[in-house]
Design a protein around this motif. Structure first.
Motif, PDB file in Angstrom:
ATOM      1  N   GLU A 360      -3.644 -12.935  -6.597  1.00  0.00           N
ATOM      2  CA  GLU A 360      -4.464 -11.899  -5.981  1.00  0.00           C
ATOM      3  C   GLU A 360      -5.493 -11.418  -7.002  1.00  0.00           C
ATOM      4  O   GLU A 360      -5.171 -11.201  -8.166  1.00  0.00           O
ATOM      5  CB  GLU A 360      -3.560 -10.745  -5.560  1.00  0.00           C
ATOM      6  CG  GLU A 360      -4.273  -9.497  -5.091  1.00  0.00           C
ATOM      7  CD  GLU A 360      -3.316  -8.327  -4.940  1.00  0.00           C
ATOM      8  OE1 GLU A 360      -3.777  -7.179  -5.009  1.00  0.00           O
ATOM      9  OE2 GLU A 360      -2.100  -8.566  -4.771  1.00  0.00           O
ATOM     10  N   ASN A 365      -9.572  -8.897  -2.948  1.00  0.00           N
ATOM     11  CA  ASN A 365      -9.233  -7.689  -2.202  1.00  0.00           C
ATOM     12  C   ASN A 365     -10.481  -7.012  -1.642  1.00  0.00           C
ATOM     13  O   ASN A 365     -10.499  -6.541  -0.505  1.00  0.00           O
ATOM     14  CB  ASN A 365      -8.475  -6.719  -3.105  1.00  0.00           C
ATOM     15  CG  ASN A 365      -7.067  -7.195  -3.409  1.00  0.00           C
ATOM     16  OD1 ASN A 365      -6.574  -8.141  -2.802  1.00  0.00           O
ATOM     17  ND2 ASN A 365      -6.418  -6.551  -4.359  1.00  0.00           N
ATOM     18  N   ASP A 369     -11.172  -6.758   2.350  1.00  0.00           N
ATOM     19  CA  ASP A 369     -11.257  -5.409   2.906  1.00  0.00           C
ATOM     20  C   ASP A 369     -12.537  -5.248   3.724  1.00  0.00           C
ATOM     21  O   ASP A 369     -12.530  -4.673   4.820  1.00  0.00           O
ATOM     22  CB  ASP A 369     -11.236  -4.364   1.789  1.00  0.00           C
ATOM     23  CG  ASP A 369      -9.854  -4.162   1.183  1.00  0.00           C
ATOM     24  OD1 ASP A 369      -8.878  -4.691   1.750  1.00  0.00           O
ATOM     25  OD2 ASP A 369      -9.759  -3.496   0.141  1.00  0.00           O
ATOM     26  N   SER A 451      -6.105  -9.038   3.088  1.00  0.00           N
ATOM     27  CA  SER A 451      -6.202  -7.583   3.213  1.00  0.00           C
ATOM     28  C   SER A 451      -5.344  -7.145   4.389  1.00  0.00           C
ATOM     29  O   SER A 451      -5.225  -7.867   5.390  1.00  0.00           O
ATOM     30  CB  SER A 451      -7.652  -7.150   3.447  1.00  0.00           C
ATOM     31  OG  SER A 451      -7.736  -5.758   3.712  1.00  0.00           O
ATOM     32  N   SER A 454       0.929  -7.566   3.027  1.00  0.00           N
ATOM     33  CA  SER A 454       1.549  -7.864   1.741  1.00  0.00           C
ATOM     34  C   SER A 454       2.776  -8.723   2.001  1.00  0.00           C
ATOM     35  O   SER A 454       3.428  -8.596   3.047  1.00  0.00           O
ATOM     36  CB  SER A 454       1.938  -6.579   0.999  1.00  0.00           C
ATOM     37  OG  SER A 454       2.942  -5.877   1.696  1.00  0.00           O
ATOM     38  N   GLU A 530      -3.289  -5.170  -5.979  1.00  0.00           N
ATOM     39  CA  GLU A 530      -2.486  -4.151  -5.305  1.00  0.00           C
ATOM     40  C   GLU A 530      -1.175  -4.677  -4.737  1.00  0.00           C
ATOM     41  O   GLU A 530      -0.699  -4.177  -3.729  1.00  0.00           O
ATOM     42  CB  GLU A 530      -3.313  -3.520  -4.180  1.00  0.00           C
ATOM     43  CG  GLU A 530      -4.574  -2.831  -4.686  1.00  0.00           C
ATOM     44  CD  GLU A 530      -5.509  -2.422  -3.567  1.00  0.00           C
ATOM     45  OE1 GLU A 530      -5.271  -2.842  -2.418  1.00  0.00           O
ATOM     46  OE2 GLU A 530      -6.465  -1.686  -3.839  1.00  0.00           O
ATOM     47  N   ARG A 532      -0.495  -7.324  -3.076  1.00  0.00           N
ATOM     48  CA  ARG A 532      -0.606  -7.881  -1.728  1.00  0.00           C
ATOM     49  C   ARG A 532       0.118  -9.223  -1.629  1.00  0.00           C
ATOM     50  O   ARG A 532       0.677  -9.545  -0.581  1.00  0.00           O
ATOM     51  CB  ARG A 532      -2.079  -8.051  -1.351  1.00  0.00           C
ATOM     52  CG  ARG A 532      -2.854  -6.743  -1.357  1.00  0.00           C
ATOM     53  CD  ARG A 532      -4.286  -6.920  -0.886  1.00  0.00           C
ATOM     54  NE  ARG A 532      -5.036  -5.672  -1.015  1.00  0.00           N
ATOM     55  CZ  ARG A 532      -6.269  -5.491  -0.561  1.00  0.00           C
ATOM     56  NH1 ARG A 532      -6.901  -6.484   0.049  1.00  0.00           N
ATOM     57  NH2 ARG A 532      -6.878  -4.331  -0.721  1.00  0.00           N
ATOM     58  N   PRO A 575       5.636  -1.627  -0.007  1.00  0.00           N
ATOM     59  CA  PRO A 575       4.446  -2.254   0.586  1.00  0.00           C
ATOM     60  C   PRO A 575       3.559  -1.256   1.326  1.00  0.00           C
ATOM     61  O   PRO A 575       4.023  -0.479   2.155  1.00  0.00           O
ATOM     62  CB  PRO A 575       5.044  -3.291   1.544  1.00  0.00           C
ATOM     63  CG  PRO A 575       6.377  -3.623   0.954  1.00  0.00           C
ATOM     64  CD  PRO A 575       6.872  -2.323   0.391  1.00  0.00           C
ATOM     65  N   GLY A 576       2.284  -1.296   0.992  1.00  0.00           N
ATOM     66  CA  GLY A 576       1.330  -0.401   1.615  1.00  0.00           C
ATOM     67  C   GLY A 576       1.306   0.985   1.022  1.00  0.00           C
ATOM     68  O   GLY A 576       0.484   1.814   1.412  1.00  0.00           O
ATOM     69  N   ASP A 680      -2.788   0.366  -0.764  1.00  0.00           N
ATOM     70  CA  ASP A 680      -2.779  -0.907  -0.066  1.00  0.00           C
ATOM     71  C   ASP A 680      -4.173  -1.416   0.219  1.00  0.00           C
ATOM     72  O   ASP A 680      -4.352  -2.436   0.848  1.00  0.00           O
ATOM     73  CB  ASP A 680      -1.988  -0.808   1.247  1.00  0.00           C
ATOM     74  CG  ASP A 680      -2.640   0.146   2.233  1.00  0.00           C
ATOM     75  OD1 ASP A 680      -3.684   0.729   1.894  1.00  0.00           O
ATOM     76  OD2 ASP A 680      -2.097   0.300   3.344  1.00  0.00           O
TER      77      ASP A 680
END
Length: 751
Positions: A360, A365, A369, A451, A454, A530, A532, A575-576, A680
């Protein structure tokens, strides 16, 4: 070379690339070296091949504009002058992919190559990025032959404008040259489905049969993966193979079944020279020129050393070929006027290298996103996925200004952003299928950026596996449906993305969309990694969980795969909602990890999860995994250049944690965080204050890697229009359900 930031060791990346080539199935025998030759007389019985091209539609090295096509060709000219019996051969992927390629569709490269005058160029897959009609126009406007033996029209004719093979008169010798392209053309570029692709051996045999009676020497200008060369070399009559699809840099030429094979990389870093005795077909002398920039060396870095067969050339001492320079500078000036202005300021380094195959990245990311914000649908796009091969510049940017040209170099393909409705099971299937072996089959790589999702991934059992998939901070529901944004290259080559589930065509290519969005909505960006995509190499079952005085203590026995632990890498992943970093890690007979109990409880409250993963690094026991070279030598792990260590996972249950440290039975978690700075990515910046992300850095310490990855659908992106109109009932329902925005492909049930 890259530096292992944890141990201080220097890692030889060239060695890793060569191991990848050796493990790819090539049975080789190193050739002896000869003394560097002087000028060859036209009747001395020698033939010299100067190669490769593989210019990717660029006029400059992706990381250094001083290493450019005009200096590259100046060195080629020197070889041609020193060796009168010299043929200059290219091996394709010359028209694209790059921002220049996207803007000028290869016209710029044909003009430059016409000035350079190669004797023949093998066509590669990226010659077809803008469709067969455009490729044929470029071939027909070239003043040299393009050759590809194994791609044919439905009628069995050569690609229009190209030839299957050709002959070149060099001094008193006739040289036969045939091209060879990957049989995966349908998957990696815009090649019509009804056109024929022959097998490698069949095409090579046809070329030899056509050429052997009228030639003294036969060469394959290759654009196939390195491992395929064994198949071509097994065809009697092929004297040499130069280049490849893989971009591998061999330390020296090799012999396979009596055929000389030389792969000396791509773009402008290396130029190869092979000199043969024509009567015997044997290689008598060779040289590899490595171009470098003395002004780009670190203060404590020495220039490369010259050896008998390696000639480092400082580009600062090479005069540019002026006719080629004028062509290149004209197009670059035009491009600068169009795209040279800054679009955003990055507070961190953005990693657009081939690390995106393996880890990642902050850039991955950021762009995914943004892809979730495409269009103006009535419902939020849940997930975005991007094939790593579509992140193409091979460079890093910033901290500092990011220009429109930078963005377009990172995303140079004419790939349109599209949105589909997939079930949770289809999302899981796509993530799992994307995990693929590293070149040489020693380990794996996720090969995408994402995005909104995860997950944990592993790949030591020959097939990719994913687990603990979360979407939007909640566990994936296999039967739920999710909106997924991707590009039409991915959608057209993935079983999960079917036409009936297509919701929206944006009508926008990824590069211009990302560039324009950054320019319009952000002043500064600072994307982070992050959690993911979490690598898991070992799973530890049944840890012991204890608690006292605000500390949760987790202990477990390591497996035989663990040589030692990397203590500062352990964290609980919610996660998140971020991570909880371990406050202490120690290792002996057991690994003991301490975490702040309140933060762990907050993580469970926020996610309402039954279990969360505790993840951390370890130095792998290479003997345990048993990856070996063809010679039976155990490969030292990790091989992935983007990783300093492997990672293990153990699972903490909510019941065990609450029974140990107390806490309620969960909450809605809407406002909970675990005290970590990670997020996240969903809240990375709404543009209201003109910023994106946090003050962290990308954190990508690995050097360029990723390799060729074989000839599979997502390895190398290309131009692929959607396969056809959506099915009437499914498409009409989805468009009505989600709405259509400006620029969409609105449909009715009558279409």
């Amino acid at each position: 070379m890259s530096k292992d930031t944890r141990s201080g060791e220097v890692v030889d990346e060239t060695r890793r690339r060569l191991l990848a080539a050796a493990a790819g199935g090539v049975t080789v025998g190193a050739l002896g070296t000869g003394a560097t030759g002087g000028a060859a007389a036209e009747d001395d019985g020698t033939l010299t091949l100067v190669h490769d091209t593989h210019l990717h539609g660029r006029f400059e090295d992706a990381g250094n504009e001083a290493i450019d096509v005009a200096r590259y060709y100046a060195v080629v000219e020197e070889f041609r002058g020193e060796y009168p019996n010299a043929a200059f051969l290219g091996n394709g992927d010359d028209l694209a992919p790059s921002v220049l390629g996207l803007e000028f569709e290869g016209e710029h490269m044909v003009e430059a190559l016409n000035e350079m005058g190669p004797d023949a160029v093998g066509a590669g897959n990226h010659e077809f990025d803008f469709g067969v009609d455009t490729a044929s126009e470029r071939f027909e406007s070239s003043e040299f032959p393009w050759v590809i033996a194994n791609l044919l029209t439905p009628e069995g004719e050569p690609v229009p404008g190209a030839e299957r093979w050709t002959t070149v008169e060099v001094g008193g010798h006739t040289v036969g040259v045939f091209g060879m392209g990957t049989t995966g053309f349908y998957d990696i570029t815009d090649y019509p489905d009804d056109w024929r692709v022959l097998g490698y051996a069949e095409a090579a045999e046809a070329a030899v049969e056509a050429l052997e009676s009228e030639t003294d020497f036969i060469v394959c200008a290759s654009h196939v993966s390195s491992g395929v060369h064994e198949t071509i070399a097994a065809v009697d009559g092929v004297d040499a193979i130069v280049g490849s699809h893989s971009g591998v840099v061999y330390e020296e030429p090799e012999t396979i079944e009596g055929t000389t094979v030389a792969e000396f990389g791509d773009e402008f870093d290396h130029i190869g020279r092979l000199t043969f005795d024509v009567e015997t077909g044997e290689l008598s002398d060779w040289e590899r020129v490595d171009l470098y920039d003395s002004e780009a060396l670190d203060e404590d870095e020495s220039p490369p050393e010259s050896t008998e067969n390696f000639t480092p050339r400082d580009v600062r001492s090479v005069d540019r070929n002026q006719p080629v320079a004028e062509i290149a500078d004209g197009y670059l000036s035009d491009l600068e006027e169009r795209l040279g202005q800054p679009v955003v300021e990055s507070e961190v380094e953005l990693n657009a290298s081939f690390d995106n195959y393996e880890v990642e990245t902050g850039w991955g990311n950021l762009m995914t996103d943004l892809m979730r914000g495409v269009g103006n649908l009535d419902e939020e796009i849940d997930v975005a996925v991007q094939n790593s091969g579509g992140i193409r510049s091979g460079s890093r940017y910033g901290p500092g200004e990011l220009t429109g040209s930078d963005v377009m170099n990172i995303l140079p393909f004419p790939n349109e952003i599209v949105v589909y409705e997939l079930t949770g099971e289809q999302v899981r299937s796509y993530l799992e299928r994307s995990v693929r072996p590293m070149p040489g089959d020693y380990g794996a790589q996720p090969a995408i950026q994402v995005s909104g999702v995860s997950y944990e991934w592993t790949g030591h059992d020959g097939e990719g596996q994913v687990r603990n998939v979360w979407i939007g901070g909640e566990p994936l529901d296999p039967e739920e449906t999710y909106l997924v944004s991707t590009n039409d290259f991915v959608a057209g080559r993935s079983d999960e993305f079917v036409e009936e589930s297509r919701v929206f065509n944006s009508g926008q290519f990824q590069g211009p969309f990302v560039k324009d969005t950054l320019d319009a909505e952000y002043d500064t960006i600072a994307p982070e990694r992050e959690e993911r995509m979490i690598r898991v190499d070992e799973v530890i079952e049944d840890p012991t969980v204890e608690g006292s005085e605000g500390t949760l203590t987790v202990s477990f026995g390591p497996t035989d795969a663990v040589a030692s632990v990397v203590e500062d890498t352990y964290r609980l992943v919610a996660p998140g909602h971020g991570t909880v970093a371990a406050s202490s890690v120690s290792a002996g007979d057991e690994v003991v990890v301490e975490l702040a109990a309140d933060a762990v409880v907050e993580g469970f409250d926020a996610t309402e999860a039954d279990a969360l993963s505790l993840v951390g690094g370890f130095d792998p026991n290479s003997e345990h995994y048993g990856y070996e070279t063809e010679d039976g030598e155990v490969i030292e792990l990790p091989v992935n250049a983007s990783y300093d260590y492997y990672e293990l996972r153990t699972s903490l249950s909510a019941d065990d944690v609450r029974a140990t440290v107390g806490g309620d039975d969960g909450s809605d978690g809407d406002d909970s965080t675990d005290g970590d700075d990670s997020s996240d990515g969903d809240d990375g910046g709404d543009g209201d204050d003109g910023s994106y992300g946090s003050d962290g850095s990308d954190g990508d310490d690995g050097s360029d890697s990723g390799g060729d990855g074989g000839e599979t659908a997502d390895d190398t992106p290309g131009f692929g229009p959607l396969a056809g109109a959506a099915g009437v009932s499914g498409a009409a329902y989805l468009y009505e359900k989600y709405g259509a925005s400006d620029g969409s492909d609105e449909r009715t049930a009558d279409e």
